[in-house]
Write a protein that holds these residues in place. Sequence first.
Motif, short mmCIF file in Angstrom:
data_model
loop_
_atom_site.label_atom_id
_atom_site.label_comp_id
_atom_site.label_asym_id
_atom_site.label_seq_id
_atom_site.Cartn_x
_atom_site.Cartn_y
_atom_site.Cartn_z
N GLU A 72 0.72 6.97 3.46
CA GLU A 72 2.14 6.72 3.16
C GLU A 72 2.55 5.31 3.58
O GLU A 72 3.32 4.65 2.88
N ASN A 73 2.09 4.84 4.73
CA ASN A 73 2.45 3.49 5.22
C ASN A 73 1.27 2.70 5.80
O ASN A 73 1.40 1.50 6.01
N LYS B 4 -0.43 -0.53 4.17
CA LYS B 4 0.48 -1.58 3.71
C LYS B 4 0.22 -2.88 4.48
O LYS B 4 -0.52 -2.91 5.47
N HIS C 173 -2.85 2.00 -1.05
CA HIS C 173 -1.44 1.65 -1.28
C HIS C 173 -0.97 0.80 -0.11
O HIS C 173 -0.97 1.32 1.00
N TRP D 89 3.24 -6.86 -2.17
CA TRP D 89 4.54 -6.18 -2.27
C TRP D 89 5.57 -7.05 -1.57
O TRP D 89 5.28 -7.67 -0.54
N SER E 183 8.05 -5.89 0.01
CA SER E 183 8.57 -5.13 1.15
C SER E 183 7.46 -4.88 2.17
O SER E 183 6.27 -4.94 1.85
N GLN E 184 7.86 -4.51 3.37
CA GLN E 184 6.92 -4.22 4.45
C GLN E 184 5.88 -5.33 4.62
O GLN E 184 4.70 -5.08 4.86
N ASN F 106 2.92 -3.85 -6.21
CA ASN F 106 3.92 -2.79 -6.12
C ASN F 106 5.32 -3.34 -6.37
O ASN F 106 5.69 -4.37 -5.79
N GLU F 107 6.06 -2.71 -7.27
CA GLU F 107 7.51 -2.92 -7.42
C GLU F 107 7.91 -4.37 -7.66
O GLU F 107 8.80 -4.91 -6.99
N GLN G 215 5.83 5.96 -10.02
CA GLN G 215 6.15 6.58 -8.73
C GLN G 215 6.85 7.91 -8.93
O GLN G 215 6.59 8.87 -8.23
N HIS H 146 10.12 8.97 -8.40
CA HIS H 146 11.12 9.45 -7.44
C HIS H 146 12.37 9.83 -8.24
O HIS H 146 13.22 8.99 -8.51
N GLU I 47 3.99 9.00 -6.75
CA GLU I 47 4.81 9.27 -5.57
C GLU I 47 5.86 10.33 -5.89
O GLU I 47 7.02 10.22 -5.48
N TRP J 281 4.95 12.82 -2.90
CA TRP J 281 5.16 11.87 -1.79
C TRP J 281 5.49 12.63 -0.50
O TRP J 281 6.59 12.51 0.04
N TRP K 265 10.43 11.05 2.96
CA TRP K 265 11.30 9.91 3.28
C TRP K 265 12.74 10.22 2.86
O TRP K 265 13.66 9.53 3.26
O1 G3I Z 1 7.07 4.37 12.85
C1 G3I Z 1 8.33 3.76 13.12
C2 G3I Z 1 8.93 4.34 14.38
O2 G3I Z 1 8.10 4.06 15.47
C3 G3I Z 1 10.32 3.76 14.56
O3 G3I Z 1 10.92 4.34 15.65
C4 G3I Z 1 11.16 3.98 13.36
C5 G3I Z 1 12.53 3.34 13.48
O4 G3I Z 1 13.14 3.20 12.24
O5 G3I Z 1 10.51 3.45 12.24
C6 G3I Z 1 9.25 4.01 11.97
O6 G3I Z 1 8.70 3.39 10.82
C7 G3I Z 1 9.23 3.78 9.60
C8 G3I Z 1 8.11 4.28 8.71
O7 G3I Z 1 8.60 4.60 7.45
C9 G3I Z 1 7.42 5.51 9.27
O8 G3I Z 1 8.30 6.59 9.32
C10 G3I Z 1 9.92 2.61 8.97
O9 G3I Z 1 11.06 2.24 9.73
C11 G3I Z 1 10.33 2.92 7.57
O10 G3I Z 1 10.80 1.75 6.94
C12 G3I Z 1 9.17 3.47 6.79
O11 G3I Z 1 9.63 3.88 5.54
C13 G3I Z 1 8.64 3.99 4.54
C14 G3I Z 1 9.06 3.15 3.34
O12 G3I Z 1 8.12 3.32 2.30
C15 G3I Z 1 9.12 1.68 3.70
O13 G3I Z 1 9.37 0.93 2.59
C16 G3I Z 1 8.52 5.45 4.14
O14 G3I Z 1 7.94 6.19 5.22
C17 G3I Z 1 7.62 5.57 2.92
O15 G3I Z 1 7.68 6.90 2.44
C18 G3I Z 1 8.11 4.64 1.83
O16 G3I Z 1 7.23 4.76 0.73
C19 G3I Z 1 7.60 3.98 -0.40
C20 G3I Z 1 6.32 3.53 -1.07
O17 G3I Z 1 5.51 2.83 -0.17
C21 G3I Z 1 6.63 2.66 -2.28
N1 G3I Z 1 7.53 3.33 -3.19
C22 G3I Z 1 8.74 3.85 -2.60
C23 G3I Z 1 8.44 4.75 -1.43
C24 G3I Z 1 9.69 5.37 -0.87
O18 G3I Z 1 10.52 4.38 -0.30
#
Ligand code: G3I
Length: 476
Positions: free
Chosen positions: A84-85, A88, A121, A125, A127-128, A167-168, A245, A247, A276, A306, A314
């Motif tokens: 999932e992350n 990245k 994945h 990108w 993002s991230q 991605n995106e 994806q 969603h 996703e 997803w 998410w």
């Molecule tokens: O792990 C940290 C944690 O330690 C911390 O306390 C917390 C505070 O916000 O953040 C945690 O990390 C988060 C991570 O998910 C794990 O849960 C991040 O903030 C958060 O930004 C991250 O979100 C992810 C998101 O992508 C980021 O863009 C989602 O889990 C994930 O499902 C989502 O997946 C994306 C695909 O990659 C691309 N398409 C869209 C999809 C949904 O947004």
Amino acid sequence: MGSHALPRPALRQRIRGGCGRGRGVLGLGATLSTPPTAHAAESTLGAAAAQSGRYFGTAIAAGRLSDSTYTSIASREFNMVTAENEMKIDATEPQRGQFDFSAGDRVYNWAVQNGKEVRGHTLAWHSQQPYWMQSLSGSDLRQAMIDHINGVMNHYKGKIAQWDVVNEAFEDGNSGARRDSNLQRTGNDWIEVAFRTARAADPSAKLCYNDYNIENWTWAKTQAVYNMVRDFKQRGVPIDCVGFQSHFNSGSPYDSNFRTTLQSFAALGVDVAITELDIQGASPTTYANVVNDCLAVSRCLGITVWGVRDTDSWRSGDTPLLFNGDGSKKPAYSAVLDALNGGSSGEPPEDGGSGQIKNAASGRCLDVSGAGTADGTAVQLYDCHGGTNQQWTYTDAGEFRVYGNKCLDAGGTGNGARVQIYSCWGGDNQKWRVNSDGTIVGVQSGLCLDAAGTGNSTPVQLYTCSYADNQRWTVS
Ligand code: G3I
């Protein structure tokens, strides 16, 4: 540096015919009347998808691998995994030139140890991005992108089925433009450079472009991505697949033209995949529609949801997935499994055998009202008593016969249509598909045999399949 990733498992055998048989909800005895082309009903999503050479996957989060409810569902149901992350850019290259595959390898190794394949994945990108990359621009950023793709793909070389290379990269809305980002500002060719770099780094992986809001064929973003893929194919830019994806939510709802989108991209000479999937509210009908759209397109490789349970999503507030937080299966799960099994995957009752057909919600039986024999006599629920007006025989033509020559007959094709008995004449309104989840679907209408209540004399009717217990039946 993290631990080494295990080697990728051999691609699983693709099964396209000659299935054996299992036992379904309505199975009665030894001799079964299965059409020659039918498969046994598979009882997990991955196995059901494999019947047509496809996979059914999920996103896996490394942080949840210590949760045994999560891992037992994930290992049982799915045969493809996306991190999932953990693969990245921020996770794999937290400092420039210093790669960290520890979290990515945890997901990868869990997948391989449990017999699953892996989608990678994602490599490029907006993002991230780690902080160091966010501040780069121009040729320096372009080189950092190339180095990142090489670093990650070399680590997983030969082990990844499909990579989401880019991605995106497109803007939402009506512009059809590229999304503004630091990568886009390095020059419009950044996407093709990413794909060419990826092909050279690992020629064994399928290389995908992945995006959201490209499922609706009429949307400008969909058309813009379509035009890019067509251009890449014409100019020989190495692209193998497009990830949708999917969603789906109220702002971006499922539309039945999704199938046209999948078919149109496939016609360009690329594979397509649903990468996703989650659906706000998890409508069973919408889930089944998405599965059927993939099944209708030979180049649709498979479907990934997803997350496992709603609580893993998410968007957990949307309850968009196939399992409840406690790990139980949702109605959408049955709809997906049923669709993957071909929509009529359940084991039909024994040919020539007869029995009572009991409704799951009420425990009452399918009963010819007043033990009447005239054409048009209503069929209802009634206490099971084993009388001849409750003895139904399933024929190899798909009829349910009572009294020898009367058939369970749909008196219409819409919601609420009456269900009655009528002299058997071979029409589709007298043919029924028996599904693995206990639903019985009218061949003519596609609607489910439905009890509108639970009491004695409740009429039985046709209704849109909801997969609730008032539409589930077992033979006793
Ligand atoms: O792990 C940290 C944690 O330690 C911390 O306390 C917390 C505070 O916000 O953040 C945690 O990390 C988060 C991570 O998910 C794990 O849960 C991040 O903030 C958060 O930004 C991250 O979100 C992810 C998101 O992508 C980021 O863009 C989602 O889990 C994930 O499902 C989502 O997946 C994306 C695909 O990659 C691309 N398409 C869209 C999809 C949904 O947004």
